[in-house]
Design a protein around this motif. Structure first.
Motif, PDB file in Angstrom:
ATOM      1  N   ILE A   1      -2.503  -1.521   6.228  1.00 13.15           N
ATOM      2  CA  ILE A   1      -2.274  -1.553   4.807  1.00 13.15           C
ATOM      3  C   ILE A   1      -2.284  -2.889   4.102  1.00 13.15           C
ATOM      4  O   ILE A   1      -2.859  -2.974   3.071  1.00 13.15           O
ATOM      5  CB  ILE A   1      -1.050  -0.702   4.529  1.00 13.15           C
ATOM      6  CG1 ILE A   1      -1.343   0.867   4.913  1.00 13.15           C
ATOM      7  CG2 ILE A   1      -0.750  -0.642   2.980  1.00 13.15           C
ATOM      8  CD1 ILE A   1      -0.192   1.545   5.024  1.00 13.15           C
ATOM      9  N   MET A   2      -1.632  -3.730   4.681  1.00 12.85           N
ATOM     10  CA  MET A   2      -1.381  -5.022   4.257  1.00 12.85           C
ATOM     11  C   MET A   2      -2.865  -5.678   4.317  1.00 12.85           C
ATOM     12  O   MET A   2      -3.186  -6.278   3.008  1.00 12.85           O
ATOM     13  CB  MET A   2      -0.720  -5.820   5.341  1.00 12.85           C
ATOM     14  CG  MET A   2       0.871  -5.928   5.326  1.00 12.85           C
ATOM     15  SD  MET A   2       1.559  -6.824   6.495  1.00 12.85           S
ATOM     16  CE  MET A   2       3.333  -6.735   6.172  1.00 12.85           C
ATOM     17  N   ARG A   3      -3.776  -5.473   5.177  1.00 15.08           N
ATOM     18  CA  ARG A   3      -5.004  -6.051   5.136  1.00 15.08           C
ATOM     19  C   ARG A   3      -5.956  -5.057   4.154  1.00 15.08           C
ATOM     20  O   ARG A   3      -6.483  -6.034   3.292  1.00 15.08           O
ATOM     21  CB  ARG A   3      -5.568  -5.845   6.399  1.00 15.08           C
ATOM     22  CG  ARG A   3      -5.218  -6.706   7.495  1.00 15.08           C
ATOM     23  CD  ARG A   3      -5.956  -6.780   8.773  1.00 15.08           C
ATOM     24  NE  ARG A   3      -7.371  -6.412   8.514  1.00 15.08           N
ATOM     25  CZ  ARG A   3      -8.370  -5.903   9.136  1.00 15.08           C
ATOM     26  NH1 ARG A   3      -7.836  -5.389  10.606  1.00 15.08           N
ATOM     27  NH2 ARG A   3      -9.499  -5.791   9.036  1.00 15.08           N
ATOM     28  N   LEU A   4      -5.819  -3.917   3.993  1.00 16.87           N
ATOM     29  CA  LEU A   4      -6.549  -3.102   3.043  1.00 16.87           C
ATOM     30  C   LEU A   4      -6.068  -3.391   1.614  1.00 16.87           C
ATOM     31  O   LEU A   4      -6.916  -3.482   0.709  1.00 16.87           O
ATOM     32  CB  LEU A   4      -6.089  -1.709   3.212  1.00 16.87           C
ATOM     33  CG  LEU A   4      -7.157  -0.875   2.843  1.00 16.87           C
ATOM     34  CD1 LEU A   4      -8.229  -0.925   3.773  1.00 16.87           C
ATOM     35  CD2 LEU A   4      -6.665   0.472   3.250  1.00 16.87           C
ATOM     36  N   VAL A   5      -4.840  -3.816   1.395  1.00 18.62           N
ATOM     37  CA  VAL A   5      -4.322  -4.051  -0.048  1.00 18.62           C
ATOM     38  C   VAL A   5      -4.601  -5.497  -0.570  1.00 18.62           C
ATOM     39  O   VAL A   5      -4.415  -5.996  -1.560  1.00 18.62           O
ATOM     40  CB  VAL A   5      -3.082  -3.599  -0.502  1.00 18.62           C
ATOM     41  CG1 VAL A   5      -2.932  -2.139  -0.195  1.00 18.62           C
ATOM     42  CG2 VAL A   5      -2.017  -4.360   0.217  1.00 18.62           C
ATOM     43  N   GLY A   6      -5.061  -6.350   0.664  1.00 17.81           N
ATOM     44  CA  GLY A   6      -5.387  -7.745   0.284  1.00 17.81           C
ATOM     45  C   GLY A   6      -4.272  -8.749   0.440  1.00 17.81           C
ATOM     46  O   GLY A   6      -4.207  -9.669  -0.289  1.00 17.81           O
TER      47      GLY A   6
ATOM     48  N   LYS B   1       0.283  -0.075  11.710  1.00 16.85           N
ATOM     49  CA  LYS B   1      -0.111   0.783  10.298  1.00 16.85           C
ATOM     50  C   LYS B   1       0.200  -0.305   9.063  1.00 16.85           C
ATOM     51  O   LYS B   1      -0.816  -0.249   8.217  1.00 16.85           O
ATOM     52  CB  LYS B   1       0.844   2.123  10.455  1.00 16.85           C
ATOM     53  CG  LYS B   1       0.076   3.211  10.540  1.00 16.85           C
ATOM     54  CD  LYS B   1       1.011   4.517  10.430  1.00 16.85           C
ATOM     55  CE  LYS B   1      -0.008   5.352   9.459  1.00 16.85           C
ATOM     56  NZ  LYS B   1       0.889   6.820   9.659  1.00 16.85           N
ATOM     57  N   GLU B   2       1.332  -0.971   9.081  1.00 16.19           N
ATOM     58  CA  GLU B   2       1.750  -1.968   7.984  1.00 16.19           C
ATOM     59  C   GLU B   2       0.580  -2.860   8.233  1.00 16.19           C
ATOM     60  O   GLU B   2       0.152  -3.088   6.837  1.00 16.19           O
ATOM     61  CB  GLU B   2       2.950  -2.488   8.512  1.00 16.19           C
ATOM     62  CG  GLU B   2       4.234  -1.649   7.899  1.00 16.19           C
ATOM     63  CD  GLU B   2       5.062  -1.197   9.260  1.00 16.19           C
ATOM     64  OE1 GLU B   2       4.102  -0.829  10.111  1.00 16.19           O
ATOM     65  OE2 GLU B   2       6.168  -1.234   9.285  1.00 16.19           O
TER      66      GLU B   2
END
Lengths: 239, 299
Positions: free
Chosen positions: B208-213, B204-205
């Motif tokens: 999100i990390m990939r999503l926010v760049g 999950k982390e």
């Protein structure tokens, strides 16, 4: 801001393309609804904008960059200009509201000082000023979505992508979320929202792009959820 | 850094198995390297002392060209002439002649506690030229050119006596390398499985990390450090084991029980092997962890 040029997305697992020769342009500061049945290609559209997928054919320009030419290692940097919100919020359950929002800044290497200033600001903006130390499970669905929105916009992205952000919320809570998204849009952020929620689309009277089986069948300024007049702009719609 | 700690704590049993497997596999690697250098040292030691012997006929021998007749002085001179000839001289470091009495003296010294020594008279023992070669591997030239000479019983390369010993030691070290190789494969697979598990529990982390760049390096680093720490503990243990083997087994046990002049490897060799083991452990762990995590980084 976002330009699709004859974009086709074909997944290897299915015979029918998820997007079929889509051409459209979205300008800076626009608020766009993406409507259509499940499987019509809305999510594929958003994934293509994020460069989570590459198109099978055609070109996509986002924020002046042609995504096909964007090297993989530059994708993280590119994504820092985009915020994303999902139907299922995707918060980290073991982190507080503050930590959830701060996390997205920490992982892109923002300084502690910046985080200490930016997070309370954005929480205030989404209406969660007093709830920074709560955990996601202590919040209502609407509040959780506000946290997710806060996380998406805390880095001041140029584009906010929302994939059915009100899908899990009741109408009055949804209305609150829409007010928030509208406020974000007025501050200059381009908002693209995929939704099934006819009431919201009809009420907001914004640009509506309707997809059917991967094709744009309607692109209407100030449209409603249902087709009122077939006024197709752009090519690729040959129904 | 705190994420590394949580990752390591979260799958303790996997981390322990990584530590054990790297420990054992690298100990084998270390043992193989030490065995090789032991063989090298023994070869150097013994080959320096190994000579080629040109035995002359005695009155009691009918082996080779002998016919129960003592080799004549002429025959011996002919052999000496051959040893100093232009064909053989370049290969030879030095040579010396050993007559019956000298051979008898050496025999009595070597077999002083053997009953047979009392029955042996100087006449039984071959006179011989003892030849030291510059390069012991070229003994064949000497053997070939002198074997046919009249009055020569046999030309013997002492090195041939040692070859089976070295062959056995070599086989042992190849076995150790083979086991080490298999264990290292197991270690690599275990490390990548552990890292995958760790990444899965944090997917999950990661999403999100990939999503926010977050940059790939930012996402990767904690996982790689996690793998490297586990392997590092294992390889430090292996280095310790290798040092202990040399100190207590080779120098302590072998050194005191085998009272020959054989040269054994020392702590210097072990200290040289230790950093190699740690290096192998760290590099393998980093490589397999980064391959394992790369699946989660695909954009």
């Amino acid at each position: 801001m976002i330009r699709f040029d004859q974009v086709t997305k074909q997944y290897s697992s299915s015979a029918r393309p998820a997007l079929n020769s889509v051409t459209l342009e979205i300008l800076k500061g626009e608020f766009v609804f993406l409507v259509g049945a499940s499987g019509s290609g809305k999510s594929s559209f958003l994934r293509l904008v994020l460069k989570e997928e590459n198109p099978s054919r055609g070109q996509i320009h986002v924020l002046g960059q042609e995504l096909g030419r964007l090297a993989n290692r530059k994708v993280p940097l590119f994504r820092r200009n985009l915020g994303v919100v999902f139907q299922d919020f995707r918060l980290l359950p073991q982190k507080t509201v503050f930590a959830n929002v701060a996390f997205s800044l920490q992982v892109i290497g923002r300084s502690k000082g910046f985080i200490q200033e930016a997070v309370p600001d954005v929480l205030k903006m989404v209406g969660l000023a007093g709830k920074a130390s709560r955990f996601p499970h202590e919040l209502s669905g609407g509040e959780q979505q506000r946290v997710a929105i806060a996380r998406a916009i805390v880095n001041r992205p140029a584009i906010l992508l929302a994939d059915e952000p009100t899908g899990n919320l009741d109408p009055s809570t949804s209305a609150g979320i829409m007010t928030l998204l509208e406020r974000i849009s007025t501050s200059g952020t381009t908002v693209i929202m995929a939704t099934h929620d006819a009431g919201i689309v009809d009420q907001m009277q914004r640009r509506v792009i309707e997809l059917v089986s991967g094709q744009v069948v309607r692109d209407e300024r100030q449209g409603g959820y249902q087709t009122q007049s077939i006024s197709v702009t752009g090519s690729g719609a040959n129904l | 850094m705190s994420e590394v700690g949580t990752g390591l704590r979260r799958n303790v049993s996997m981390v322990i198995s990584v530590i054990l497997v790297t420990f054992i596999s690298l100990t084998f690697v270390g043992a193989a390297i030490l065995l090789q250098s032991q063989i090298g040292q023994m070869k150097g030691y013994w080959y320096d002392r190994a000579q080629v012997a040109v035995y002359f006929c005695t009155a009691s021998s009918d082996i080779g060209n002998c016919d129960l007749v003592e080799a004549t002085q002429e025959q011996k001179d002919l052999v000496e002439a051959q040893l100093t000839s232009t064909t053989l001289a370049p290969l030879i470091d030095r040579f010396e002649f050993e007559d019956h009495d000298q051979a008898f003296a050496r025999y009595q010294e070597q077999f002083s506690d053997n009953e047979f020594a009392d029955f042996v008279t100087p006449d039984f023992l071959n006179e011989a030229y003892w030849v030291n070669l510059k390069d012991p591997t070229q003994s064949d030239a000497l053997v070939e050119s002198l074997t046919g000479f009249a009055g020569v019983e046999e030309v013997k390369d002492q090195r041939k006596y040692l070859d089976p010993i070295f062959a056995a030691l070599n086989a042992a070290s190849i076995t150790a390398i083979g086991i080490a190789g298999l264990m290292l494969v197991a270690a690599v697979l275990l490390i990548s499985t552990t890292i995958r598990l760790s990444a899965f529990s944090r997917r999950k982390e990661l999403g999100i990390m990939r999503l926010v760049g977050a940059s790939n390096r930012f996402i990767q680093t904690p996982f790689i450090i996690e793998g490297v720490i586990a392997a590092l503990i294992g390889s430090v243990l292996a280095a310790g084991a290798v040092l202990a083997i040399v100190k207590f087994f080779v120098q302590g046990y072998l050194g005191s029980t085998i009272q020959t002049t054989t040269a054994f490897i020392g702590m210097g060799d072990a200290l040289l092997v230790a950093p190699i083991l740690i290096g192998i452990g760290v590099v393998l762990a980093a490589a397999s962890a980064s391959v394992a995590i790369s699946r989660y980084l695909k954009v």
